[in-house]
Design a protein around this motif. Structure first.
Motif, PDB file in Angstrom:
ATOM      1  N   GLY A 103       0.173   2.332   6.426  1.00 40.64           N
ATOM      2  CA  GLY A 103      -0.506   2.037   7.683  1.00 40.64           C
ATOM      3  C   GLY A 103      -1.958   1.659   7.473  1.00 40.64           C
ATOM      4  N   ALA A 104      -2.620   2.355   6.557  1.00 44.14           N
ATOM      5  CA  ALA A 104      -4.025   2.065   6.273  1.00 44.14           C
ATOM      6  C   ALA A 104      -4.174   0.689   5.630  1.00 44.14           C
ATOM      7  CB  ALA A 104      -4.609   3.139   5.360  1.00 44.14           C
ATOM      8  N   ALA A 105      -3.264   0.346   4.712  1.00 45.82           N
ATOM      9  CA  ALA A 105      -3.320  -0.964   4.054  1.00 45.82           C
ATOM     10  C   ALA A 105      -3.118  -2.080   5.068  1.00 45.82           C
ATOM     11  CB  ALA A 105      -2.267  -1.045   2.954  1.00 45.82           C
ATOM     12  N   LEU A 106      -2.167  -1.886   5.983  1.00 45.99           N
ATOM     13  CA  LEU A 106      -1.915  -2.889   7.013  1.00 45.99           C
ATOM     14  C   LEU A 106      -3.151  -3.062   7.907  1.00 45.99           C
ATOM     15  CD1 LEU A 106      -0.137  -4.821   8.622  1.00 45.99           C
ATOM     16  CD2 LEU A 106       0.893  -2.842   9.764  1.00 45.99           C
ATOM     17  N   ALA A 107      -3.766  -1.960   8.286  1.00 54.11           N
ATOM     18  CA  ALA A 107      -4.960  -2.010   9.145  1.00 54.11           C
ATOM     19  C   ALA A 107      -6.105  -2.735   8.440  1.00 54.11           C
ATOM     20  CB  ALA A 107      -5.382  -0.597   9.542  1.00 54.11           C
ATOM     21  N   GLN A 108      -6.274  -2.482   7.143  1.00 52.18           N
ATOM     22  CA  GLN A 108      -7.347  -3.142   6.389  1.00 52.18           C
ATOM     23  C   GLN A 108      -7.104  -4.648   6.294  1.00 52.18           C
ATOM     24  OE1 GLN A 108      -7.627  -1.132   2.610  1.00 52.18           O
ATOM     25  NE2 GLN A 108      -7.990   0.858   3.560  1.00 52.18           N
ATOM     26  N   TRP A 109      -5.848  -5.010   6.088  1.00 62.57           N
ATOM     27  CA  TRP A 109      -5.515  -6.444   5.991  1.00 62.57           C
ATOM     28  C   TRP A 109      -5.777  -7.153   7.323  1.00 62.57           C
ATOM     29  CZ3 TRP A 109      -0.771  -8.935   7.924  1.00 62.57           C
ATOM     30  CH2 TRP A 109      -0.685 -10.285   7.551  1.00 62.57           C
ATOM     31  N   PHE A 119       8.501  -5.207   8.251  1.00 65.13           N
ATOM     32  CA  PHE A 119       8.861  -5.301   6.838  1.00 65.13           C
ATOM     33  C   PHE A 119       8.631  -3.970   6.128  1.00 65.13           C
ATOM     34  CE2 PHE A 119       7.173  -6.290   2.495  1.00 65.13           C
ATOM     35  CZ  PHE A 119       8.341  -6.749   1.922  1.00 65.13           C
ATOM     36  N   LEU A 120       7.454  -3.381   6.337  1.00 60.84           N
ATOM     37  CA  LEU A 120       7.134  -2.109   5.679  1.00 60.84           C
ATOM     38  C   LEU A 120       8.021  -0.983   6.199  1.00 60.84           C
ATOM     39  CD1 LEU A 120       3.222  -2.338   5.659  1.00 60.84           C
ATOM     40  CD2 LEU A 120       4.801  -2.817   3.764  1.00 60.84           C
ATOM     41  N   GLY A 121       8.323  -1.022   7.493  1.00 62.56           N
ATOM     42  CA  GLY A 121       9.212  -0.015   8.049  1.00 62.56           C
ATOM     43  C   GLY A 121      10.605  -0.101   7.452  1.00 62.56           C
ATOM     44  N   PHE A 122      11.090  -1.331   7.254  1.00 63.59           N
ATOM     45  CA  PHE A 122      12.399  -1.507   6.613  1.00 63.59           C
ATOM     46  C   PHE A 122      12.392  -0.943   5.199  1.00 63.59           C
ATOM     47  CE2 PHE A 122      14.817  -3.952   3.520  1.00 63.59           C
ATOM     48  CZ  PHE A 122      16.114  -3.706   3.962  1.00 63.59           C
ATOM     49  N   LEU A 123      11.362  -1.282   4.410  1.00 65.50           N
ATOM     50  CA  LEU A 123      11.288  -0.799   3.027  1.00 65.50           C
ATOM     51  C   LEU A 123      11.230   0.722   2.979  1.00 65.50           C
ATOM     52  CD1 LEU A 123       8.744  -3.343   1.481  1.00 65.50           C
ATOM     53  CD2 LEU A 123      11.226  -3.278   1.132  1.00 65.50           C
ATOM     54  N   GLN A 124      10.487   1.294   3.895  1.00 61.49           N
ATOM     55  CA  GLN A 124      10.359   2.750   3.941  1.00 61.49           C
ATOM     56  C   GLN A 124      11.711   3.400   4.214  1.00 61.49           C
ATOM     57  OE1 GLN A 124       6.407   4.613   5.550  1.00 61.49           O
ATOM     58  NE2 GLN A 124       7.915   4.735   7.173  1.00 61.49           N
ATOM     59  N   MET A 164       7.295   5.292  12.239  1.00 60.61           N
ATOM     60  CA  MET A 164       5.899   5.484  11.843  1.00 60.61           C
ATOM     61  C   MET A 164       5.751   5.155  10.359  1.00 60.61           C
ATOM     62  SD  MET A 164       3.845   6.522  14.273  1.00 60.61           S
ATOM     63  CE  MET A 164       2.568   7.429  13.399  1.00 60.61           C
ATOM     64  N   LEU A 165       4.746   4.360  10.031  1.00 58.19           N
ATOM     65  CA  LEU A 165       4.505   4.037   8.635  1.00 58.19           C
ATOM     66  C   LEU A 165       3.805   5.196   7.945  1.00 58.19           C
ATOM     67  CD1 LEU A 165       3.250   0.343   8.877  1.00 58.19           C
ATOM     68  CD2 LEU A 165       5.547   1.142   8.260  1.00 58.19           C
ATOM     69  N   ALA A 166       4.084   5.348   6.645  1.00 58.48           N
ATOM     70  CA  ALA A 166       3.368   6.330   5.841  1.00 58.48           C
ATOM     71  C   ALA A 166       1.876   6.025   5.909  1.00 58.48           C
ATOM     72  CB  ALA A 166       3.861   6.276   4.393  1.00 58.48           C
ATOM     73  N   GLY A 187       5.398   4.168  -0.895  1.00 58.49           N
ATOM     74  CA  GLY A 187       4.003   3.945  -0.521  1.00 58.49           C
ATOM     75  C   GLY A 187       3.495   2.637  -1.074  1.00 58.49           C
ATOM     76  N   THR A 188       2.204   2.459  -1.030  1.00 57.58           N
ATOM     77  CA  THR A 188       1.629   1.182  -1.440  1.00 57.58           C
ATOM     78  C   THR A 188       1.883   0.869  -2.919  1.00 57.58           C
ATOM     79  OG1 THR A 188      -0.501   2.287  -1.820  1.00 57.58           O
ATOM     80  CG2 THR A 188      -0.189   1.222   0.314  1.00 57.58           C
TER      81      THR A 188
END
Length: 305
Positions: A8-14, A39-44, A2-4, A52-53
């Motif tokens: 998750g919100a940034a990805l949804a907006q994009w 990618f974001l899951g790996f970084l997390q 699960m993304l932070a 976070g963002t």
């Protein structure tokens, strides 16, 4: 993973931005979502809790190398890695514009090189033989005519199978120019050869279901939309009968359209428009096909001492 919430919100907006302004299809948007979420899951996971963002502005070359090594380690091909990196760059570029940071380290990351596979078109005789063969296979004449009409549109107009099967009864009688809505919801105008108009007219003459504006033009046996797997299956039987390779698929008919048009003197810009390619670079692959076929003919025909 699960993304932070912020990520998750940034990805949804994009993704919403892509849908609203980019004209991307849902399949393309879903591919972008999967790439960037990975990618974001790996970084997390790589940086631990609290990523976070705001941390996206601090990404460096070591982060990109670590992610790419992780992806290759789990079996991602060089081609898929290049696509994923392109998705990530697009997302980070959008984030950098939105939040005002320098994204150079991400944007300068280089994808692994890969050998792009050339399209595998049929020869001119192979394409016409394929159409003739499918017309003889089905027990019911209207189904045989239907299969031949679909392949004639793929080869004669360069349509994708989804575009041909997306036509409705509103396309009857078949006009001289079709308005096709293709990938990314982009429209293009495609001339329809007399042979294609005749093939569709013959199918509709035999079809037990009327051509109605709100209904699919090409019907399955029970009257519903024609499943593309049935077209693929008809071609599989035909290629076995004709001794053609496994690459003789519905999409190969579209490749054949482009390759034969180029060989006949068609210019790339026109072929790009007819195929509905967003980029000329995508269409230019057919010049490599044409050159490869020329060299094959040369190797076979050139006298050797």
């Amino acid at each position: 993973m699960m993304l932070a919430p912020g990520l998750g919100a940034a990805l949804a907006q994009w993704l919403s931005h892509l849908r609203a302004l980019g004209g991307a299809s849902e399949n393309t948007v879903e591919a972008y979502r999967a790439d960037v979420a990975g990618f974001l899951g790996f970084l997390q996971n790589h940086h631990g809790e609290g990523f976070g963002t705001a941390r996206l502005a601090t990404l460096g070359p070591t982060d990109m190398r670590a992610w790419m090594a992780h992806e290759r380690g789990r079996g991602l091909s060089a081609r898929s890695m290049a696509r994923a990196l392109s998705s990530v760059k697009s997302f980070i570029r959008w984030m950098a514009d939105r939040d005002g940071f320098d994204a150079s380290h991400v944007l300068l990351a280089r994808a692994p090189k890969y050998q792009r596979k050339l399209p595998r078109p049929l020869s001119e005789s192979g394409a016409t033989d394929m159409i003739a063969q499918v017309e003889t296979q089905a027990m019911e004449p209207w189904i045989a005519a239907r299969d031949a009409a679909v392949l004639t549109l793929l080869y004669g107009c360069g349509l994708r199978i989804s575009e041909a099967l997306g036509l409705t009864g509103a396309a009857h009688p078949m006009p001289e120019v079709l308005r096709i809505r293709g990938k990314g919801d982009k429209e293009r105008l495609v001339p329809v050869l007399p042979a294609a108009r005749e093939a569709v007219a013959e199918y509709l003459r035999l079809c037990p279901y009327p051509a109605e504006p709100g209904q699919p033009l090409f019907r399955g046996k029970r009257g519903g939309p024609l499943n593309p797997r049935l077209v693929s299956g008809a071609m599989a039987r035909a290629r076995m009968a004709l001794g053609l390779p496994a690459t003789a698929t519905p999409h190969a008919m579209r490749h054949s359209f482009a390759t034969h048009l180029l060989a006949a003197g068609g210019d790339l810009r026109t072929i790009q428009e007819l195929l509905g390619h967003a980029s000329l670079a995508t269409t230019q692959i057919y010049t490599a096909v044409d050159s490869a076929r020329l060299m094959e003919i040369y190797d076979k025909a050139h006298p050797r001492s």
